[in-house]
Design an enzyme around this catalytic site. Sequence first.
Site, PDB file in Angstrom:
ATOM      1  CB  SER A 153      18.926  34.673  -0.625  1.00  0.00           C
ATOM      2  OG  SER A 153      20.004  35.092  -1.431  1.00  0.00           O
ATOM      3  CE1 TYR A 178      21.316  29.958  -0.152  1.00  0.00           C
ATOM      4  CE2 TYR A 178      21.516  31.844  -1.613  1.00  0.00           C
ATOM      5  CZ  TYR A 178      21.370  31.324  -0.346  1.00  0.00           C
ATOM      6  OH  TYR A 178      21.282  32.176   0.727  1.00  0.00           O
TER       7      TYR A 178
END
Length: 358
Positions: A153, A178
């Site tokens: 990501s 995350y």
Amino acid sequence: MLQPGEGMGYELWAFSPEPLDFSMPEPSILVTGAAGFIGAALAERLLGEGRRVVGLDNINDYYDPRLKHARLARLEVLPGFRFVELDLADREATAAFFAAEPFSCVVHLAAQAGVRYSLLNPHAYLDSNLAGFLDVLEGCRHNPPEHLVYASSSSVYGANEKQPFSVTDPVDHPVSLYAATKKANELMAHSYSHLYGLPATGLRFFTVYGPWMRPDMVPFVFAEQVRRGEPIRVFNHGRMQRDFTYIDDIVDGICRVMARPPEVVEGRAPHKLYNIGNNRPVQLLHVIECLERALGVEIDKELVPMQPGDVPATYADIDDLMRDTGFRPTTTIEVGIERFAAWYRDVWGNGMFGDRNS
């Protein structure tokens, strides 16, 4: 063996760890997270090319499972697709699954997504993004595919101020759990590449959007607020910038990467990282303007401070991906938002998903 069950317009399979005997001419491609936004789009592209695809997902309720079932229903009508419902954090079941059938390529897209949700439910990220990914790595270690492609990501860049973001930049300051789990995935994959010679490529995705997208992301969340007659909340007082990347461009990039497993060069592990984005950051206010034109409405805006875990801007340096694979994103934000809005009106908004007022 795999026992058929009831699905939502597709054939749902529940996994049990008995050996399988499929007389297939070549191994299938495994796509984890196949009920998700990117996974379903990738599977559809591969099936359209005549490839065999095994889609795997646990169909959790992080967002409306009806959207996940609807994506799977679109895949079920395509030849060569088979779905397995499995939680990758189930160590024994995942090991048995990988042992039962060889895969030519594993594309691991399953993960607990969302930056803000990680502030509310951190354990979901450890279970899915760390334990689940380790089980995938172990499955690939003992039953090696030709290539493991996995989702990282853009959030790994965290508090970095240098732009555009390059894969050579340090990523030591994540600003959300995350992001930390995604950076951990990259380190875990590299270690398995080094120890076991597993060819692996990580893709740092930048703000993927388009038809069938996740409902917790822009522009979907804005469209839903407009439908309910609510003002939209624009974080960072409208100064937020994102490298919005249309789903078709993302899928094209994944397919190009799949065909190029990294090799051992000068004793280095066969592991590679790429940014995959549009290479063209857009201010959030411009996205809203595009959505207003596409929906034919004037949107009431509430400008609010930036949320914890967010970053003010993302911007992908994709030179190495373009050089190595010929990747060229072609979809402008204006075109992409119009395509999303058409899907929102004609599919999501036409009543096929029932009452969404809650």
